[in-house]
Each structure stands twice: as C-alpha cells, then as structure tokens.
Design an enzyme around this catalytic site. Structure first.
Site, PDB file in Angstrom:
ATOM      1  N   GLY A  11       0.831  -1.213   0.000  1.00 40.63           N
ATOM      2  CA  GLY A  11       0.000   0.000   0.000  1.00 40.63           C
ATOM      3  C   GLY A  11       0.856   1.250   0.000  1.00 40.63           C
ATOM      4  O   GLY A  11       0.532   2.244   0.642  1.00 40.63           O
ATOM      5  N   ALA A  12       1.950   1.204  -0.762  1.00 41.47           N
ATOM      6  CA  ALA A  12       2.961   2.266  -0.667  1.00 41.47           C
ATOM      7  C   ALA A  12       2.866   3.297  -1.796  1.00 41.47           C
ATOM      8  O   ALA A  12       3.788   4.090  -1.983  1.00 41.47           O
ATOM      9  CB  ALA A  12       4.360   1.655  -0.617  1.00 41.47           C
ATOM     10  N   ARG A  14       0.823   5.707  -1.759  1.00 43.19           N
ATOM     11  CA  ARG A  14       0.463   7.006  -1.163  1.00 43.19           C
ATOM     12  C   ARG A  14       0.426   6.869   0.366  1.00 43.19           C
ATOM     13  O   ARG A  14       0.618   5.787   0.916  1.00 43.19           O
ATOM     14  CB  ARG A  14      -0.898   7.458  -1.683  1.00 43.19           C
ATOM     15  CG  ARG A  14      -2.022   6.559  -1.222  1.00 43.19           C
ATOM     16  CD  ARG A  14      -3.353   6.950  -1.817  1.00 43.19           C
ATOM     17  NE  ARG A  14      -4.445   6.375  -1.019  1.00 43.19           N
ATOM     18  CZ  ARG A  14      -5.648   6.115  -1.481  1.00 43.19           C
ATOM     19  NH1 ARG A  14      -5.950   6.375  -2.731  1.00 43.19           N
ATOM     20  NH2 ARG A  14      -6.564   5.599  -0.686  1.00 43.19           N
ATOM     21  N   ASP A  61      -2.420  -7.367  -5.528  1.00 47.87           N
ATOM     22  CA  ASP A  61      -3.451  -7.309  -4.490  1.00 47.87           C
ATOM     23  C   ASP A  61      -2.980  -8.223  -3.358  1.00 47.87           C
ATOM     24  O   ASP A  61      -2.813  -9.437  -3.565  1.00 47.87           O
ATOM     25  CB  ASP A  61      -4.782  -7.811  -5.080  1.00 47.87           C
ATOM     26  CG  ASP A  61      -5.918  -7.828  -4.067  1.00 47.87           C
ATOM     27  OD1 ASP A  61      -5.644  -7.751  -2.849  1.00 47.87           O
ATOM     28  OD2 ASP A  61      -7.075  -7.935  -4.499  1.00 47.87           O
ATOM     29  N   VAL A  62      -2.760  -7.656  -2.170  1.00 45.66           N
ATOM     30  CA  VAL A  62      -2.195  -8.449  -1.072  1.00 45.66           C
ATOM     31  C   VAL A  62      -3.109  -9.589  -0.615  1.00 45.66           C
ATOM     32  O   VAL A  62      -2.658 -10.499   0.077  1.00 45.66           O
ATOM     33  CB  VAL A  62      -1.823  -7.568   0.149  1.00 45.66           C
ATOM     34  CG1 VAL A  62      -0.696  -6.600  -0.185  1.00 45.66           C
ATOM     35  CG2 VAL A  62      -3.046  -6.842   0.707  1.00 45.66           C
ATOM     36  N   SER A 140      -4.014   0.178  14.515  1.00 48.36           N
ATOM     37  CA  SER A 140      -4.675   1.490  14.601  1.00 48.36           C
ATOM     38  C   SER A 140      -5.207   1.671  16.012  1.00 48.36           C
ATOM     39  O   SER A 140      -5.509   0.691  16.705  1.00 48.36           O
ATOM     40  CB  SER A 140      -5.842   1.541  13.603  1.00 48.36           C
ATOM     41  OG  SER A 140      -6.666   2.654  13.860  1.00 48.36           O
ATOM     42  N   TYR A 152     -13.218  -2.773  10.753  1.00 48.63           N
ATOM     43  CA  TYR A 152     -11.835  -2.246  10.796  1.00 48.63           C
ATOM     44  C   TYR A 152     -11.212  -2.469  12.179  1.00 48.63           C
ATOM     45  O   TYR A 152     -10.044  -2.864  12.293  1.00 48.63           O
ATOM     46  CB  TYR A 152     -11.896  -0.764  10.444  1.00 48.63           C
ATOM     47  CG  TYR A 152     -10.581  -0.051  10.301  1.00 48.63           C
ATOM     48  CD1 TYR A 152      -9.796  -0.202   9.167  1.00 48.63           C
ATOM     49  CD2 TYR A 152     -10.140   0.834  11.292  1.00 48.63           C
ATOM     50  CE1 TYR A 152      -8.598   0.497   9.031  1.00 48.63           C
ATOM     51  CE2 TYR A 152      -8.952   1.532  11.156  1.00 48.63           C
ATOM     52  CZ  TYR A 152      -8.181   1.365  10.028  1.00 48.63           C
ATOM     53  OH  TYR A 152      -7.003   2.056   9.889  1.00 48.63           O
ATOM     54  N   ALA A 153     -11.993  -2.226  13.244  1.00 50.43           N
ATOM     55  CA  ALA A 153     -11.488  -2.425  14.607  1.00 50.43           C
ATOM     56  C   ALA A 153     -11.125  -3.886  14.827  1.00 50.43           C
ATOM     57  O   ALA A 153     -10.085  -4.201  15.434  1.00 50.43           O
ATOM     58  CB  ALA A 153     -12.521  -1.968  15.628  1.00 50.43           C
ATOM     59  N   ALA A 155     -10.273  -6.026  12.517  1.00 51.38           N
ATOM     60  CA  ALA A 155      -9.070  -6.320  11.718  1.00 51.38           C
ATOM     61  C   ALA A 155      -7.820  -5.779  12.407  1.00 51.38           C
ATOM     62  O   ALA A 155      -6.793  -6.470  12.489  1.00 51.38           O
ATOM     63  CB  ALA A 155      -9.209  -5.717  10.320  1.00 51.38           C
ATOM     64  N   LYS A 156      -7.904  -4.557  12.927  1.00 55.79           N
ATOM     65  CA  LYS A 156      -6.713  -3.932  13.520  1.00 55.79           C
ATOM     66  C   LYS A 156      -6.356  -4.560  14.870  1.00 55.79           C
ATOM     67  O   LYS A 156      -5.166  -4.633  15.234  1.00 55.79           O
ATOM     68  CB  LYS A 156      -6.925  -2.428  13.655  1.00 55.79           C
ATOM     69  CG  LYS A 156      -6.979  -1.697  12.303  1.00 55.79           C
ATOM     70  CD  LYS A 156      -5.806  -2.027  11.406  1.00 55.79           C
ATOM     71  CE  LYS A 156      -5.571  -1.013  10.301  1.00 55.79           C
ATOM     72  NZ  LYS A 156      -4.506  -1.448   9.379  1.00 55.79           N
TER      73      LYS A 156
HETATM   74  P1  NAP Z   1      -4.394   5.225   2.137  1.00 60.27           P
HETATM   75  O1  NAP Z   1      -3.918   6.619   1.896  1.00 60.27           O
HETATM   76  O2  NAP Z   1      -5.805   4.860   1.794  1.00 60.27           O
HETATM   77  O3  NAP Z   1      -3.386   4.236   1.399  1.00 60.27           O
HETATM   78  C1  NAP Z   1      -3.601   2.852   1.422  1.00 60.27           C
HETATM   79  C2  NAP Z   1      -2.949   2.245   0.209  1.00 60.27           C
HETATM   80  O4  NAP Z   1      -3.193   0.809   0.249  1.00 60.27           O
HETATM   81  C3  NAP Z   1      -3.548   2.755  -1.117  1.00 60.27           C
HETATM   82  O5  NAP Z   1      -2.518   3.101  -2.014  1.00 60.27           O
HETATM   83  C4  NAP Z   1      -4.355   1.567  -1.590  1.00 60.27           C
HETATM   84  O6  NAP Z   1      -4.460   1.468  -2.995  1.00 60.27           O
HETATM   85  C5  NAP Z   1      -3.553   0.399  -1.062  1.00 60.27           C
HETATM   86  N1  NAP Z   1      -4.320  -0.837  -1.035  1.00 60.27           N
HETATM   87  C6  NAP Z   1      -5.622  -1.001  -0.684  1.00 60.27           C
HETATM   88  N2  NAP Z   1      -5.987  -2.267  -0.832  1.00 60.27           N
HETATM   89  C7  NAP Z   1      -4.909  -2.942  -1.289  1.00 60.27           C
HETATM   90  C8  NAP Z   1      -4.672  -4.295  -1.645  1.00 60.27           C
HETATM   91  N3  NAP Z   1      -5.638  -5.230  -1.559  1.00 60.27           N
HETATM   92  N4  NAP Z   1      -3.439  -4.641  -2.083  1.00 60.27           N
HETATM   93  C9  NAP Z   1      -2.465  -3.717  -2.199  1.00 60.27           C
HETATM   94  N5  NAP Z   1      -2.626  -2.418  -1.880  1.00 60.27           N
HETATM   95  C10 NAP Z   1      -3.835  -2.039  -1.429  1.00 60.27           C
HETATM   96  O7  NAP Z   1      -4.216   4.808   3.666  1.00 60.27           O
HETATM   97  P2  NAP Z   1      -3.278   5.398   4.837  1.00 60.27           P
HETATM   98  O8  NAP Z   1      -4.068   6.384   5.579  1.00 60.27           O
HETATM   99  O9  NAP Z   1      -1.938   5.719   4.314  1.00 60.27           O
HETATM  100  O10 NAP Z   1      -3.191   4.099   5.768  1.00 60.27           O
HETATM  101  C11 NAP Z   1      -2.157   3.126   5.649  1.00 60.27           C
HETATM  102  C12 NAP Z   1      -2.354   2.074   6.730  1.00 60.27           C
HETATM  103  O11 NAP Z   1      -2.364   2.731   8.015  1.00 60.27           O
HETATM  104  C13 NAP Z   1      -3.660   1.306   6.626  1.00 60.27           C
HETATM  105  O12 NAP Z   1      -3.457  -0.021   7.037  1.00 60.27           O
HETATM  106  C14 NAP Z   1      -4.543   2.032   7.602  1.00 60.27           C
HETATM  107  O13 NAP Z   1      -5.591   1.214   8.060  1.00 60.27           O
HETATM  108  C15 NAP Z   1      -3.560   2.395   8.694  1.00 60.27           C
HETATM  109  N6  NAP Z   1      -3.959   3.515   9.540  1.00 60.27           N
HETATM  110  C16 NAP Z   1      -4.221   4.751   9.014  1.00 60.27           C
HETATM  111  C17 NAP Z   1      -4.603   5.808   9.870  1.00 60.27           C
HETATM  112  C18 NAP Z   1      -4.901   7.189   9.355  1.00 60.27           C
HETATM  113  O14 NAP Z   1      -5.361   8.032  10.160  1.00 60.27           O
HETATM  114  N7  NAP Z   1      -4.675   7.500   8.102  1.00 60.27           N
HETATM  115  C19 NAP Z   1      -4.723   5.569  11.234  1.00 60.27           C
HETATM  116  C20 NAP Z   1      -4.471   4.310  11.730  1.00 60.27           C
HETATM  117  C21 NAP Z   1      -4.075   3.277  10.882  1.00 60.27           C
HETATM  118  P3  NAP Z   1      -5.682   2.156  -3.775  1.00 60.27           P
HETATM  119  O15 NAP Z   1      -5.448   3.616  -3.656  1.00 60.27           O
HETATM  120  O16 NAP Z   1      -5.545   1.649  -5.177  1.00 60.27           O
HETATM  121  O17 NAP Z   1      -6.925   1.700  -3.077  1.00 60.27           O
END
Ligand code: NAP
Length: 251
Positions: A11-12, A14, A61-62, A140, A152-153, A155-156
């Site tokens: 998921g890198a 962005r 896709d993971v 999370s 989500y909760a 899963a986390k």
């Molecule tokens: P994000 O901006 O939505 O980025 C997630 C990335 O994962 C996206 O590029 C997405 O691709 C990719 N992805 C989704 N499904 C996938 C799959 N099946 N296989 C491969 N890649 C996949 O999320 P983020 O905010 O950076 O969050 C990153 C992680 O931190 C997540 O696990 C999230 O739950 C966790 N987290 C985030 C926050 C927060 O406040 N942001 C807080 C706690 C935990 P697409 O764009 O193509 O969908």
C-alpha cells in the site's frame, strides 16, 4: 542500515506506506513499493530514485494468494531476498453495525488480515533463510474500539494478535515482529472519511487536533519514523510490541 537489506512496503503508492517506503530508502534499504496498480506505485519509486535510493514498483493485491507469491518472487529476483516487510495496505468500509453489509465486513478483514497473512508467509521463507528479518504491521487506535468501524477495529485488533504470534514463531530465526498503531493521520484515507461524514477536511483535522495531547494532527512521516525504528538493526531485542503513534496516551 545494512545496504544489503531489501524491504517490501504494501500500500505504498500514497499516504503512510509511501512515507514509510521513502524513509526506509533514506535509511539505506532497497525498497519494493507494492500497491494494487504498478503504475500507481511508480510515483513513490520516482521520489526514492530522485533522492538517490533504490526502489521498484510492484503491482499486486495483497489478498490474492497467487499475486502475492508472484510479487514476492519478483522482489527477490529484482532486488534480492526481502527480509523487511511492512504490512500497510488497508481499506475502510465504515458503517454502523446495523447497516454494515457482509461485503463490507469481508472486504476489510480480507485486505488487512488475509493480506498481512499472505505477505508474511511469503516473506518469512527469505527471513528464515537469512536468519534475520523485520515485520511491522499497521494496526490502529481503532483496535480499541471506534464507532462505525466494527470491521476495521476487528481487523486492527486481529493484527495485534497476529503480530504477537509471529513474534513467538519467528523470534528463534532472528526475526522481530511488531505493530505500529497510528491515531489520526492526514492521508487520503482520513480525507475520504471526512467526505463520507460530510465534514470539510480542515474541520475534521481541527476536531482531531483538539482531542490530541500534542495539539497537532499526525503526518505520514510520524508513522514512518516509528516503523523505521522497528526495522532498524538496533531494534533486534524489541519484538511482539504495539507502539501507539497518536500524539498522546489516549487513543
Ligand atoms: P491510504 O492513503 O488509503 O493508502 C492505502 C494504500 O493501500 C492505497 O494506495 C491503496 O491502494 C492500497 N491498497 C488497498 N488495498 C490494497 C490491496 N488489496 N493490495 C495492495 N494495496 C492495497 O491509507 P493510509 O491512511 O496511508 O493508511 C495506511 C495504513 O495505516 C492502513 O493499514 C490504515 O488502516 C492504517 N492507519 C491509518 C490511519 C490514518 O489516520 N490514516 C490511522 C491508523 C491506521 P488504492 O489507492 O488503489 O486503493
């Protein structure tokens, strides 16, 4: 860091994953930038290369077993044996329980839990061979409960149990396994949540800041710094831990 180390960050393309990939590359690792679409991952790869690092873009896709097998093989062929894995890919399908569909439930559990499982299983082969490795799972603060996020909760929180179990199983092979549990971080994911609940993102951020001890919102680089610590050579005696990166003691 040892320049021979190869990391995979899922998921890198962005957000937190991109910041983590950039940080690990700056720390000297060669980095596989994995996301659903290879073309989307290329932006992060270009940033890493522009900064003098080494990276490749991988589309997978993971949650797809054969795609994961092929992706990890490609990393091994193009960069070398992957021994650092950051399970970061994630999605949201928020809804209150009575409105949550089975599809919402399955989608979230599948990407976060099945995805982390498949990636970790594929990478452990290289870690065990090398007698060294690092796995960091993105949990999370929602693991402690968050309205509208039963899927989500779960899963986390599940990732925390997964982390502790892998720490026990892989520890004898020099592999540490830890989790980072962010609070509110400014990314596309939290922007989408603000849109879904009909609040301007700036107001959404202000609300989060007001509830955060350090009185600012989190940035992807805040999380990347914590992940980088767990991935470092000197963190070899830290395993099975969950580090909350939330600007305060309350999640
Ligand atoms: P994000 O901006 O939505 O980025 C997630 C990335 O994962 C996206 O590029 C997405 O691709 C990719 N992805 C989704 N499904 C996938 C799959 N099946 N296989 C491969 N890649 C996949 O999320 P983020 O905010 O950076 O969050 C990153 C992680 O931190 C997540 O696990 C999230 O739950 C966790 N987290 C985030 C926050 C927060 O406040 N942001 C807080 C706690 C935990 P697409 O764009 O193509 O969908």
């Amino acid at each position: 860091m040892n320049p021979e180390r190869v990391a995979i960050v899922t998921g890198a393309a962005r957000g937190i994953g991109a910041a983590t990939a950039r940080r690990l590359a700056a720390d000297g690792l060669r980095v596989a930038v994995l996301d659903l679409e290879e073309s989307e991952a290329k932006g992060t790869v270009d940033e890493i290369k522009d900064a003098g690092g080494t990276a490749v873009a991988i589309g997978a896709d993971v949650s797809d077993e054969s795609a994961v097998t092929a992706a990890v093989q490609r990393v091994a062929d193009e960069l070398g044996a992957p021994t650092v894995l950051v399970n970061n890919a994630g999605i949201l399908r928020d809804n209150l329980l009575f409105k949550m569909t089975a599809g919402d439930w399955d989608a979230v559990l599948t990407v976060h839990l099945r995805g982390a499982f498949l990636m970790s299983r594929a990478v452990q082969k290289y870690q065990v061979e090398q007698k060294w490795g690092r796995v960091v799972n993105l949990s999370s603060t929602s693991a402690l409960g968050n309205r509208g996020q039963a899927n989500y909760a779960a899963a986390k929180a599940g990732l925390q149990g997964f982390t502790k179990t892998l720490a026990l199983e892989l520890g004898p092979f020099g592999v540490t396994v830890n989790a980072v549990a962010p609070g509110f971080i400014e990314t596309a994911m939290t922007r989408a949540t603000a849109e879904r609940v009909g609040v301007p993102f700036e107001d959404f951020i202000a609300g989060a800041v007001a509830q955060t001890a350090v009185r600012r919102s989190g940035q992807p680089e805040d999380v990347a710094a914590a992940v980088a610590f767990f991935c470092s050579e000197e963190a070899s005696f830290v395993s099975g831990q969950v580090l909350y990166v939330a600007g305060g003691p309350k999640a």
